[in-house]
Design an enzyme around this catalytic site. Sequence first.
Site, mmCIF file in Angstrom:
data_model
loop_
_atom_site.group_PDB
_atom_site.id
_atom_site.type_symbol
_atom_site.label_atom_id
_atom_site.label_comp_id
_atom_site.label_asym_id
_atom_site.label_seq_id
_atom_site.Cartn_x
_atom_site.Cartn_y
_atom_site.Cartn_z
ATOM 1 N N LYS A 87 -142.025 -13.840 5.585
ATOM 2 C CA LYS A 87 -143.109 -12.861 5.705
ATOM 3 C C LYS A 87 -144.296 -13.430 6.446
ATOM 4 O O LYS A 87 -144.932 -12.744 7.236
ATOM 5 C CB LYS A 87 -143.571 -12.403 4.320
ATOM 6 N N LYS A 115 -130.229 -4.797 4.251
ATOM 7 C CA LYS A 115 -130.481 -3.960 3.084
ATOM 8 C C LYS A 115 -131.625 -2.985 3.383
ATOM 9 O O LYS A 115 -132.608 -3.358 4.022
ATOM 10 C CB LYS A 115 -130.859 -4.862 1.896
ATOM 11 N N LYS A 126 -138.407 -1.100 2.457
ATOM 12 C CA LYS A 126 -139.592 -0.248 2.629
ATOM 13 C C LYS A 126 -140.461 -0.732 3.771
ATOM 14 O O LYS A 126 -141.263 0.001 4.306
ATOM 15 C CB LYS A 126 -140.430 -0.264 1.342
#
Length: 339
Positions: free
Chosen positions: A119, A204, A207
């Site tokens: 991230k 996967k 969001k």
Amino acid sequence: MENRRPHMKPRIFSGMQPTGALHIGNYLGALRNWAEIQYDYEPIFCIVDQHAITVPQDPKALRESCEQVAALYLAAGLDPKQSAVFVQSQIPAHVELAWIFTCTVPFGWLNRMTQFKAKALEADASQDSVGTGLFLYPVLMAADILLYQAKAVPVGDDQSQHMELTRNIAQRFNKLYGKTFIVPETKLPTVGARIMGLDDPTKKMSKSTDSPNHSISLLDPPGRVKKLIGRAVTDSQPAVNWAEPGAGVANLLTIFQAFSDWTDSQMQSHFAGMRYGALKSEVSEMISAKLEPIQRRYNELMDDRTHLRAVLRDSAERVAPIAAETVRRAKERTGLYSA
Ligand code: TRP
């Protein structure tokens, strides 16, 4: 702790971030399962807004999103008489315990967490705009779970590194200061189907993807569901090759089966050899039919904010004493002052 409540069902804790709309992957992979298992446990389900602010958020949207996610939890079948449903920042004990853990966990443990690396690099390679909260994210997650002495945590396997860290923190604290925390099991109560991105069936469904064709929101109307499924990646074969479906087609079949609860043999006799156009319209109709009652209930809940807020407040009041007792003991053990 366990021995004092021998007659009680095991406590479970889980949560989701109030960022972006929840999608069918969140529903089929987690939410629906939570609703199914809630009566077998003592369940606590949190909306983790303090995790959400580890990356920049619009304040107004974040606050609204907390209530939207709460309404979706309930619309998906969480029964507030059985399950506590509340927002993380309603209970200050989460951050109190997180600070104590921050001082207990070695820097190297956090530095090795792969999600932070992914991230942080994605956001900014120089890391000058990456909040320190992103680095501490797993410590707050450990505090969420250990605060309630949860026995198990129903989450997807993408959270297994976080779960391992949570166990390590509990063990380390217990070793340093004496047994204080239940070490949650790694074995998770059944988690649901693993739904992949429609635009990229190797990843996967998530969001935090910018691609507009990636996921189907639980609030998407039938027209939009149809459009998104229409655009879903398949492969160069014309019809369902049951023995060896490509990843995109396999994902569409998984979505249909999860929503319909059909058996494998029902699936096979219906879909083997079906052309992709027909497959896609069946999948989108199934999705919309199953989302319709959830959306209806969601709209009712969002139209009565007084009721929704009362559910959140009541749940928070119900679980706050558990959190307060844990923090009291953790403070006592570490020597923090209270008079
Ligand atoms: N990290 C989890 C996720 O991204 C969200 C989360 C925060 C969580 N605290 C938690 C999940 C505690 C389970 C238990 O999905």
